[in-house]
Design a protein around this motif. Sequence first.
Motif, PDB file in Angstrom:
ATOM      1  N   UNK A 100     -17.905  64.220  87.133  1.00 51.97           N
ATOM      2  CA  UNK A 100     -17.443  62.835  87.169  1.00 51.97           C
ATOM      3  C   UNK A 100     -17.155  62.307  85.768  1.00 51.97           C
ATOM      4  N   UNK A 101     -17.961  62.717  84.787  1.00 49.50           N
ATOM      5  CA  UNK A 101     -17.731  62.274  83.409  1.00 49.50           C
ATOM      6  C   UNK A 101     -16.412  62.828  82.873  1.00 49.50           C
ATOM      7  N   UNK A 102     -16.095  64.074  83.213  1.00 54.02           N
ATOM      8  CA  UNK A 102     -14.829  64.666  82.774  1.00 54.02           C
ATOM      9  C   UNK A 102     -13.658  63.955  83.442  1.00 54.02           C
ATOM     10  N   UNK A 103     -13.771  63.685  84.731  1.00 59.42           N
ATOM     11  CA  UNK A 103     -12.693  62.980  85.414  1.00 59.42           C
ATOM     12  C   UNK A 103     -12.471  61.597  84.802  1.00 59.42           C
ATOM     13  N   UNK A 104     -13.556  60.942  84.442  1.00 60.28           N
ATOM     14  CA  UNK A 104     -13.441  59.615  83.856  1.00 60.28           C
ATOM     15  C   UNK A 104     -12.700  59.653  82.524  1.00 60.28           C
ATOM     16  N   UNK A 105     -13.022  60.624  81.670  1.00 60.57           N
ATOM     17  CA  UNK A 105     -12.361  60.669  80.362  1.00 60.57           C
ATOM     18  C   UNK A 105     -10.894  61.048  80.511  1.00 60.57           C
ATOM     19  N   UNK A 106     -10.566  61.865  81.499  1.00 55.37           N
ATOM     20  CA  UNK A 106      -9.165  62.198  81.743  1.00 55.37           C
ATOM     21  C   UNK A 106      -8.387  60.950  82.173  1.00 55.37           C
ATOM     22  N   UNK A 107      -9.001  60.147  83.012  1.00 58.23           N
ATOM     23  CA  UNK A 107      -8.355  58.903  83.439  1.00 58.23           C
ATOM     24  C   UNK A 107      -8.265  57.908  82.288  1.00 58.23           C
ATOM     25  N   UNK A 108      -9.282  57.907  81.410  1.00 62.47           N
ATOM     26  CA  UNK A 108      -9.211  57.065  80.209  1.00 62.47           C
ATOM     27  C   UNK A 108      -8.029  57.463  79.332  1.00 62.47           C
ATOM     28  N   UNK A 109      -7.685  58.756  79.370  1.00 61.69           N
ATOM     29  CA  UNK A 109      -6.559  59.259  78.578  1.00 61.69           C
ATOM     30  C   UNK A 109      -5.233  59.061  79.300  1.00 61.69           C
ATOM     31  N   UNK A 110      -5.280  58.335  80.440  1.00 59.06           N
ATOM     32  CA  UNK A 110      -4.085  58.000  81.223  1.00 59.06           C
ATOM     33  C   UNK A 110      -3.467  59.199  81.919  1.00 59.06           C
ATOM     34  N   UNK A 111      -4.273  60.230  82.167  1.00 59.33           N
ATOM     35  CA  UNK A 111      -3.815  61.347  82.989  1.00 59.33           C
ATOM     36  C   UNK A 111      -4.113  61.044  84.448  1.00 59.33           C
ATOM     37  N   UNK A 112      -3.350  61.664  85.332  1.00 57.56           N
ATOM     38  CA  UNK A 112      -3.627  61.587  86.765  1.00 57.56           C
ATOM     39  C   UNK A 112      -4.330  62.875  87.164  1.00 57.56           C
ATOM     40  N   UNK A 113      -5.474  62.759  87.807  1.00 58.31           N
ATOM     41  CA  UNK A 113      -6.194  63.943  88.283  1.00 58.31           C
ATOM     42  C   UNK A 113      -5.640  64.306  89.660  1.00 58.31           C
ATOM     43  N   UNK A 114      -4.972  65.453  89.737  1.00 60.42           N
ATOM     44  CA  UNK A 114      -4.323  65.832  90.991  1.00 60.42           C
ATOM     45  C   UNK A 114      -5.329  66.203  92.063  1.00 60.42           C
TER      46      UNK A 114
END
Length: 323
Positions: A100-114
Motif C-alpha cells: 500500500x505504501x508503494x502504491x501511494x507513492x506511485x500515485x503521489x508521482x501522478x502515475x496510474x496503477x493499472x
Amino acid sequence: MIDFRYHLVSIVAVFLALSVGIVLGSTFLQDPAIYVANTAVEQVRQRNAGLQEQITDLQLRERGNDALISGQTRRLVQQELDGERVLIVELPGVTTSDREAVQEVLEDADAAVSGQVALTEKSLDPRQSGVIDQLAMTAKPAEMTFPVDATPYEKAAAVLAAAVVTSDSAQVGRENPAAAGVLGAFQEGALITMRGDPALRASLAVVLAPGEPFEGEHAEAQNAAVVALARGLDAADRGTVLTGPVASASPGGIVAALRDSSEAAAAVSTVDNGEQPTGRVTLVYALREQLSGGAGQYGIGAGASSVGPSPVPTSTPSSSSGG
C-alpha cells in the motif's frame, strides 16, 4: 620424648599458620583479582550504556528523517511519473502495508496503477516447472517464440509480460488481443492472483520483494525465477524496478540475487530500502531513470552503488523499450 604439650603447641601453630595464610591470601592475592574483575565489568557496562545511547540517538534521527521525507514525499515526486501506468507485481511474503505504501507513492508521482499481480508460492516452486512450462507454451501468443535454451520461468515471464505491460505508448492502457486469456490461464493454474485490471497494460512495472529470503534446497532456483520475471517484464515494458526491505539485499535475498546477475543488473534497477520513505522516493526516481534508458542499484544495503540516481532524472521519457 615428645609429650602431649608439644603436640598441642604444634597443632595450634599449624592452625595459626593456616589462618594467617588465608588472611594474607585474601588480602594480597584475591583483592587485586576482584578489583580487576570489577573494573572490567564496569568498563563493559559503561561501553554498553554508551552504545545504547548511540543506538537511541540513531533511532531518533531515523524517525526524524522518515517523518521529514514522509511529509515532503508528494512534493519530491509529484509529476515525476505523470502519464505513466505502473503495474505492481507482488512476491510471496510481501506485507500489505509495504504494498500500500508503494502504491501511494506511485500515485503521489501522478502515475496510474493499472493493477496488482501477486505470485503464489506454487508459481515459484521448482517442482512445478513442468506445469509452468506447459502453461507458457499453451497460453503464449501465436507469434511469440522462445530461445531454445529458455527456462520454464523465462517462458512464463515473457508470456505474462506480454499480457500486462508494453513499451508502445500507443498501447498503454489497452489489452493485448494476442495475449487474451493469459491472465485467466495463470489464475486457473493457481500461479497468480490479481487486483485491479492489469490486462490494461502498463508502461512500467514494480516488483515487490519480501525481506525474508527463500529457504531450503530450492532457494536458489526460486531466486532465479524472480530474476527471470523481472527481466521478462523489463524486456517488454519501458522500465522495471525490483524493490524490497534492506534485508533483501543480504546474501540469499531476492535483491541480492538480481544484483549478482550482471545481465539482469544492467537492465533492471533495484532499491533495497523500499520499506523506508527515502527508499520509496528513490523508487520513483529509479522508474524515471528507467524511462530515460538507464538502470542502477540503489539503497543502503550490499551491492548498492548509491542511495539513489544522481542527478535525479528529469529528462523527457522516450518511446524506447525498458532500461
